[in-house]
Write a protein that holds these residues in place. Structure first.
Motif, PDB file in Angstrom:
ATOM      1  N   ASP A 264       0.797  -1.269  -0.013  1.00 29.53           N
ATOM      2  CA  ASP A 264       0.159  -0.006  -0.202  1.00 29.53           C
ATOM      3  C   ASP A 264       1.192   1.404  -0.258  1.00 29.53           C
ATOM      4  O   ASP A 264       0.702   2.055  -0.037  1.00 29.53           O
ATOM      5  CB  ASP A 264      -1.274  -0.078   1.152  1.00 29.53           C
ATOM      6  CG  ASP A 264      -2.365  -1.119   1.262  1.00 29.53           C
ATOM      7  OD1 ASP A 264      -2.148  -1.233  -0.004  1.00 29.53           O
ATOM      8  OD2 ASP A 264      -2.984  -1.558   2.074  1.00 29.53           O
ATOM      9  N   LEU A 265       2.505   0.811   0.723  1.00 32.99           N
ATOM     10  CA  LEU A 265       3.237   2.224   0.849  1.00 32.99           C
ATOM     11  C   LEU A 265       3.328   2.706  -0.631  1.00 32.99           C
ATOM     12  O   LEU A 265       3.336   3.511  -0.824  1.00 32.99           O
ATOM     13  CB  LEU A 265       4.129   2.220   1.752  1.00 32.99           C
ATOM     14  CG  LEU A 265       4.797   3.242   2.184  1.00 32.99           C
ATOM     15  CD1 LEU A 265       4.333   4.453   2.504  1.00 32.99           C
ATOM     16  CD2 LEU A 265       6.026   2.688   2.718  1.00 32.99           C
ATOM     17  N   ARG A 266       3.533   1.709  -1.402  1.00 29.85           N
ATOM     18  CA  ARG A 266       4.410   1.811  -3.020  1.00 29.85           C
ATOM     19  C   ARG A 266       3.670   2.524  -3.852  1.00 29.85           C
ATOM     20  O   ARG A 266       3.700   3.010  -4.088  1.00 29.85           O
ATOM     21  CB  ARG A 266       4.398   0.786  -3.336  1.00 29.85           C
ATOM     22  CG  ARG A 266       5.421   0.914  -4.525  1.00 29.85           C
ATOM     23  CD  ARG A 266       6.578   1.692  -4.346  1.00 29.85           C
ATOM     24  NE  ARG A 266       7.517   1.252  -5.937  1.00 29.85           N
ATOM     25  CZ  ARG A 266       8.314   2.129  -6.237  1.00 29.85           C
ATOM     26  NH1 ARG A 266       7.926   3.582  -5.415  1.00 29.85           N
ATOM     27  NH2 ARG A 266       8.337   2.515  -6.980  1.00 29.85           N
ATOM     28  N   ARG A 267       1.879   2.001  -3.291  1.00 25.46           N
ATOM     29  CA  ARG A 267       1.210   2.520  -4.212  1.00 25.46           C
ATOM     30  C   ARG A 267       0.700   3.387  -4.128  1.00 25.46           C
ATOM     31  O   ARG A 267       0.419   4.707  -5.175  1.00 25.46           O
ATOM     32  CB  ARG A 267      -0.157   1.326  -4.529  1.00 25.46           C
ATOM     33  CG  ARG A 267      -0.086  -0.132  -4.294  1.00 25.46           C
ATOM     34  CD  ARG A 267       0.303  -0.074  -6.650  1.00 25.46           C
ATOM     35  NE  ARG A 267      -0.202  -1.307  -7.166  1.00 25.46           N
ATOM     36  CZ  ARG A 267       1.301  -1.827  -6.963  1.00 25.46           C
ATOM     37  NH1 ARG A 267       2.445  -2.047  -6.525  1.00 25.46           N
ATOM     38  NH2 ARG A 267       1.265  -3.586  -7.397  1.00 25.46           N
ATOM     39  N   PHE A 268       0.894   4.273  -2.469  1.00 21.83           N
ATOM     40  CA  PHE A 268       0.645   5.493  -2.537  1.00 21.83           C
ATOM     41  C   PHE A 268       1.777   7.037  -2.988  1.00 21.83           C
ATOM     42  O   PHE A 268       1.401   7.458  -3.495  1.00 21.83           O
ATOM     43  CB  PHE A 268       0.446   5.607  -1.419  1.00 21.83           C
ATOM     44  CG  PHE A 268      -0.240   6.892  -0.481  1.00 21.83           C
ATOM     45  CD1 PHE A 268      -1.469   7.029  -0.371  1.00 21.83           C
ATOM     46  CD2 PHE A 268       0.299   7.739   0.097  1.00 21.83           C
ATOM     47  CE1 PHE A 268      -1.703   8.245   0.314  1.00 21.83           C
ATOM     48  CE2 PHE A 268       0.190   9.074   0.287  1.00 21.83           C
ATOM     49  CZ  PHE A 268      -1.729   9.344   0.788  1.00 21.83           C
ATOM     50  N   LEU A 281      -6.300   5.817  -9.854  1.00 25.30           N
ATOM     51  CA  LEU A 281      -6.256   4.377 -10.257  1.00 25.30           C
ATOM     52  C   LEU A 281      -5.793   3.743  -8.608  1.00 25.30           C
ATOM     53  O   LEU A 281      -6.092   3.318  -8.321  1.00 25.30           O
ATOM     54  CB  LEU A 281      -5.980   3.516 -11.558  1.00 25.30           C
ATOM     55  CG  LEU A 281      -7.383   3.961 -12.529  1.00 25.30           C
ATOM     56  CD1 LEU A 281      -6.456   3.755 -13.509  1.00 25.30           C
ATOM     57  CD2 LEU A 281      -8.336   3.083 -12.459  1.00 25.30           C
ATOM     58  N   LEU A 282      -4.473   3.995  -8.993  1.00 25.34           N
ATOM     59  CA  LEU A 282      -3.547   3.925  -7.371  1.00 25.34           C
ATOM     60  C   LEU A 282      -4.212   4.135  -6.250  1.00 25.34           C
ATOM     61  O   LEU A 282      -4.033   3.301  -6.021  1.00 25.34           O
ATOM     62  CB  LEU A 282      -2.035   4.570  -7.884  1.00 25.34           C
ATOM     63  CG  LEU A 282      -1.367   3.355  -9.620  1.00 25.34           C
ATOM     64  CD1 LEU A 282       0.196   4.781  -8.919  1.00 25.34           C
ATOM     65  CD2 LEU A 282      -0.934   2.223  -8.781  1.00 25.34           C
ATOM     66  N   LEU A 283      -4.631   5.501  -6.200  1.00 23.47           N
ATOM     67  CA  LEU A 283      -4.993   5.273  -5.316  1.00 23.47           C
ATOM     68  C   LEU A 283      -6.604   4.514  -4.594  1.00 23.47           C
ATOM     69  O   LEU A 283      -6.391   3.957  -3.825  1.00 23.47           O
ATOM     70  CB  LEU A 283      -5.577   6.875  -4.692  1.00 23.47           C
ATOM     71  CG  LEU A 283      -4.528   7.999  -4.810  1.00 23.47           C
ATOM     72  CD1 LEU A 283      -5.070   9.291  -4.985  1.00 23.47           C
ATOM     73  CD2 LEU A 283      -3.794   7.496  -3.598  1.00 23.47           C
TER      74      LEU A 283
END
Length: 308
Positions: A264-268, A281-283
């Motif tokens: 989740d950290l990387r996507r954020f 989309l990533l969020l």
């Protein structure tokens, strides 16, 4: 296992309010406590008041000096310098007043989580001492998870207590980071939830008078004017700067986080610098949330404007 509570208190020019707080600590019904001060360069009578309190409890008091780089760094130094075998850890502001049962209630609430890093927190009375007006702080409505901690802090520092497992984790993590945190309590909420720990929220009557005055480091931000001020701050990039500061620190303790939290950290992180469609989309993969629908909606509005 010892039930000793180590209380950490950052001090800066708190002489006007310090004595009532110290008196309320000395009157706790949980009597097994020690207090570690970090004076961050006071120029008033704070040091004399601290010395007087130390004379009353010479075996319980440890006095240190802060880095003079802000309240967050001052508390992080206190965490970093915790004894290796510290038990429970509580956090005190210099200007509040505690009810007698504050420490005892927290220790009791944490008693069933010996091996799991667990953070205790709760509600406060927002206290306006000139009129003795008291407003109960809002209670969170949703689960306490890393996806919430990424964008919101619900662990008010002056209510926080860590169990021994969380104390060890916080001490270890604090020694891994080289960058300043925005606020030690938000960092603790992110650390504990990101590392797979637990949060225990006290739903009982508040046991702290959270003094409101013009010199509050952050303050409660209660009322319509405070909400308008926060929204203006978001548009000025204040929220985005805080998020950036938090992410930089989380990156340095990534190895302590669960696989899910790291994902989740990387996507954020990627979302913050992506174009609008990809950002959303990533969020949406992370699904960060705040404790109220309005708050969550506000976050998505800020995200749409690139202000996260």
């Amino acid at each position: 296992m010892t039930n000793t509570v180590t209380i950490l208190m950052g001090v800066l020019n708190g002489a006007k309010w310090l004595q009532p707080q110290l008196d309320s600590i000395s009157e706790q019904d949980h009597e097994d406590w020690v207090l570690r001060f970090s004076d961050d360069g006071s120029t008033d009578l704070s040091s004399q008041i601290i010395r007087g309190f130390s004379d009353r409890f010479p075996t319980r008091i440890h006095c240190g000096h802060g880095p003079r780089t802000g309240f967050g760094d001052n508390y992080m130094r206190l965490i970093r310098n915790l004894p290796e075998k510290a038990g429970y850890t509580a956090f005190a502001d210099q200007d509040d007043v505690w009810s007698r049962e504050k420490l005892g209630r927290a220790v009791a609430a944490l008693s069933g989580f010996e091996e799991t890093p667990t953070l205790y927190c709760g509600q406060r009375w927002l206290w306006y001492p000139k009129t003795d007006r008291r407003i109960k702080s809002s209670r969170p409505n949703r689960d306490f998870e890393f996806r919430n901690a990424l964008i919101e802090n619900v662990a008010a520092g002056n209510t926080v207590m860590l169990n021994p497992a969380a104390t060890r984790l916080a001490r270890q993590a604090s020694r891994m980071i080289t960058q300043p945190v925005f606020a030690h309590d938000w960092w603790l909420y992110q650390l504990i939830t990101g590392a797979g720990g637990k949060v225990v929220y006290d739903s009982g009557p508040p046991c702290i008078l959270y003094r409101q005055h013009s010199a509050n480091a952050i303050g409660a931000g209660h009322g319509m004017s405070a909400q308008i001020k926060r929204k203006r701050g978001v548009l000025k990039g204040n929220f985005a700067m805080r998020i950036q500061q938090n992410l930089a620190v989380l990156g340095q303790i990534r190895s302590l986080l669960t696989e899910e939290a790291r994902h989740d950290l990387r996507r954020f992180e990627l979302a913050r610098t992506a174009a609008l469609q990809q950002r959303l989309l990533l969020l949406n993969e992370v699904r960060p949330y705040r404790q109220t629908p309005v708050g969550t909606l506000g976050f998505w509005g800020a995200a749409s404007l690139g202000q996260i």
